[in-house]
Design a protein around this motif. Structure first.
Motif, PDB file in Angstrom:
ATOM      1  N   UNK A 126      31.605  42.618  51.540  1.00 14.45           N
ATOM      2  CA  UNK A 126      30.517  42.134  50.686  1.00 14.45           C
ATOM      3  C   UNK A 126      29.278  41.820  51.520  1.00 14.45           C
ATOM      4  N   UNK A 127      29.469  41.203  52.681  1.00 13.32           N
ATOM      5  CA  UNK A 127      28.337  40.852  53.544  1.00 13.32           C
ATOM      6  C   UNK A 127      27.665  42.116  54.086  1.00 13.32           C
ATOM      7  N   UNK A 128      28.477  43.037  54.600  1.00 10.55           N
ATOM      8  CA  UNK A 128      27.933  44.254  55.215  1.00 10.55           C
ATOM      9  C   UNK A 128      27.249  45.137  54.182  1.00 10.55           C
ATOM     10  N   UNK A 129      27.945  45.416  53.075  1.00 11.60           N
ATOM     11  CA  UNK A 129      27.362  46.272  52.035  1.00 11.60           C
ATOM     12  C   UNK A 129      26.209  45.572  51.327  1.00 11.60           C
ATOM     13  N   UNK A 130      26.335  44.263  51.132  1.00  9.32           N
ATOM     14  CA  UNK A 130      25.257  43.516  50.490  1.00  9.32           C
ATOM     15  C   UNK A 130      23.982  43.565  51.300  1.00  9.32           C
ATOM     16  N   UNK A 131      24.109  43.500  52.628  1.00  7.62           N
ATOM     17  CA  UNK A 131      22.912  43.594  53.464  1.00  7.62           C
ATOM     18  C   UNK A 131      22.304  44.994  53.424  1.00  7.62           C
ATOM     19  N   UNK A 132      23.156  45.994  53.274  1.00 10.71           N
ATOM     20  CA  UNK A 132      22.619  47.359  53.208  1.00 10.71           C
ATOM     21  C   UNK A 132      21.792  47.557  51.939  1.00 10.71           C
ATOM     22  N   UNK A 133      22.253  47.031  50.813  1.00  9.24           N
ATOM     23  CA  UNK A 133      21.459  47.213  49.600  1.00  9.24           C
ATOM     24  C   UNK A 133      20.257  46.272  49.588  1.00  9.24           C
ATOM     25  N   UNK A 134      20.325  45.176  50.357  1.00 11.63           N
ATOM     26  CA  UNK A 134      19.194  44.250  50.423  1.00 11.63           C
ATOM     27  C   UNK A 134      18.092  44.782  51.330  1.00 11.63           C
ATOM     28  N   UNK A 135      18.380  45.856  52.088  1.00 11.61           N
ATOM     29  CA  UNK A 135      17.398  46.391  53.017  1.00 11.61           C
ATOM     30  C   UNK A 135      16.154  46.913  52.309  1.00 11.61           C
ATOM     31  N   UNK A 136      16.294  47.258  51.028  1.00 18.26           N
ATOM     32  CA  UNK A 136      15.149  47.763  50.269  1.00 18.26           C
ATOM     33  C   UNK A 136      14.287  46.636  49.719  1.00 18.26           C
ATOM     34  N   UNK A 137      14.628  45.399  50.060  1.00 20.42           N
ATOM     35  CA  UNK A 137      13.879  44.255  49.541  1.00 20.42           C
ATOM     36  C   UNK A 137      14.654  43.555  48.441  1.00 20.42           C
ATOM     37  N   UNK A 138      14.226  42.340  48.096  1.00 20.87           N
ATOM     38  CA  UNK A 138      14.955  41.548  47.109  1.00 20.87           C
ATOM     39  C   UNK A 138      15.031  42.250  45.754  1.00 20.87           C
ATOM     40  N   UNK A 139      13.904  42.845  45.318  1.00 17.77           N
ATOM     41  CA  UNK A 139      13.894  43.511  44.017  1.00 17.77           C
ATOM     42  C   UNK A 139      14.843  44.690  43.966  1.00 17.77           C
ATOM     43  N   UNK A 140      14.773  45.553  44.991  1.00 18.77           N
ATOM     44  CA  UNK A 140      15.671  46.697  45.039  1.00 18.77           C
ATOM     45  C   UNK A 140      17.107  46.270  45.206  1.00 18.77           C
TER      46      UNK A 140
END
Length: 294
Positions: free
Chosen positions: A169-183
């Motif tokens: 969850x931490x690793x994948x969550x950070x990957x999707x958060x890389x596009x910014x909070x909105x993305x």
């Protein structure tokens, strides 16, 4: 990638103004509020039924806000695979977490959950100061959670599975958060829809009694909001601005919030050892210096 949930709205501007630690703090509070109430509903809807209701609630709330079908349709192949992996991770993690809570004390489940995050923090924390901060926080956590091994191998299996998936969850969550909070929130909505598809056939039968009892259904919806909507959104708002290792270190605050919730909700007064553990965890998190990159 913009999302209707944020965009140029007031929330979007507020996201940038407030420190990411504030969003993490909100998430930490709700991280154990939901499970505390969920356990009370296990006798009525079953463990997997509660997991089903939790994920269904979050998926239905995210759907009109993030339009997951559009997010998935517009994504490229690698992003779709990421969303599928994140959704499957959320589904199995939530189920295994509740299955562990049904058999083991929450303090033991929290201890095992934190083990994996230590590894994430160690990999990313490169300075002596941060390693020292991690050591202090871990020492405080061990004092606080008072780990006691159980003789329930099935419960331990679910707890370790949940801990492993929490790292995911931490690793994948950070990957999707890389596009910014909105993305990140838009991707979170898509992943939650995928999680609901995964659990759809698993807990539906157990969850059915809730649909014939309005108070029970409202309680289950409240658990879903507290467990999978508020904390997951706040995590994305924090992850989009915190290095992964720093976020992992701050997760050591979760046992602290669990203790405080125990005082307020369950009237469990902490011992002097617990208070010392809380002080060490807070000191470790306060002393660490976030890295500029992962």
């Amino acid at each position: 990638m913009a999302t209707p949930a944020l965009g140029n709205s007031t929330l979007g501007r507020l996201t940038e103004k407030l420190p990411p630690h504030v969003w993490f703090g909100v998430s930490a509070v709700f991280h154990y509020l939901g499970p505390a109430f969920a356990v009370l509903l296990f006798p009525h809807v079953g463990v997997l039924g509660m997991a089903w209701l939790r994920i269904a609630t979050a998926a239905l709330i995210f759907a009109p806000l993030t339009r997951p079908w559009r997010t998935f349709a517009r994504a490229d192949r690698s992003t779709r695979l990421l969303l599928l992996a994140f959704g499957a991770c959320l589904a199995v993690m939530n189920c295994s977490f509740y299955l562990a809570l049904d058999r083991l004390p929450i303090s033991l489940v929290a201890a095992i959950e934190f083990v994996g995050t230590i590894g994430v923090a160690v990999i990313g924390l490169r300075s002596p100061r941060n390693l020292a901060a991690l050591a202090v926080a871990v020492t405080g956590t061990l004092l606080l959670i008072d780990v006691k091994w159980s003789d329930d191998p099935i419960g331990l299996f679910w707890a370790f599975l949940n801990g492993a998936l929490f790292v995911g969850y931490i690793v994948l969550g950070h990957r999707i958060a890389a596009s910014g909070a909105g993305g990140g929130i838009a991707s979170l909505g898509a992943a939650m829809a995928i999680a609901f598809i995964v659990v759809l056939p698993i807990g539906l039968t157990d969850a059915l009694p809730a649909f014939f009892s309005p108070p029970l259904l409202l309680a289950a919806i409240g658990v879903g909001i507290c467990s999978s909507v508020i904390p997951y959104i706040c995590d994305q708002l924090a992850m989009s601005r915190l290095p992964r290792a720093s976020f992992a270190l701050m997760l050591s605050l979760l046992p602290v919030t669990a203790t405080l919730i125990g005082v307020v909700v369950l009237h469990q007064i902490p011992s002097l050892t617990d208070c010392l553990g809380i002080a060490l965890v807070v000191a470790g998190v306060a002393f660490h210096k976030p890295a500029n990159t992962d």
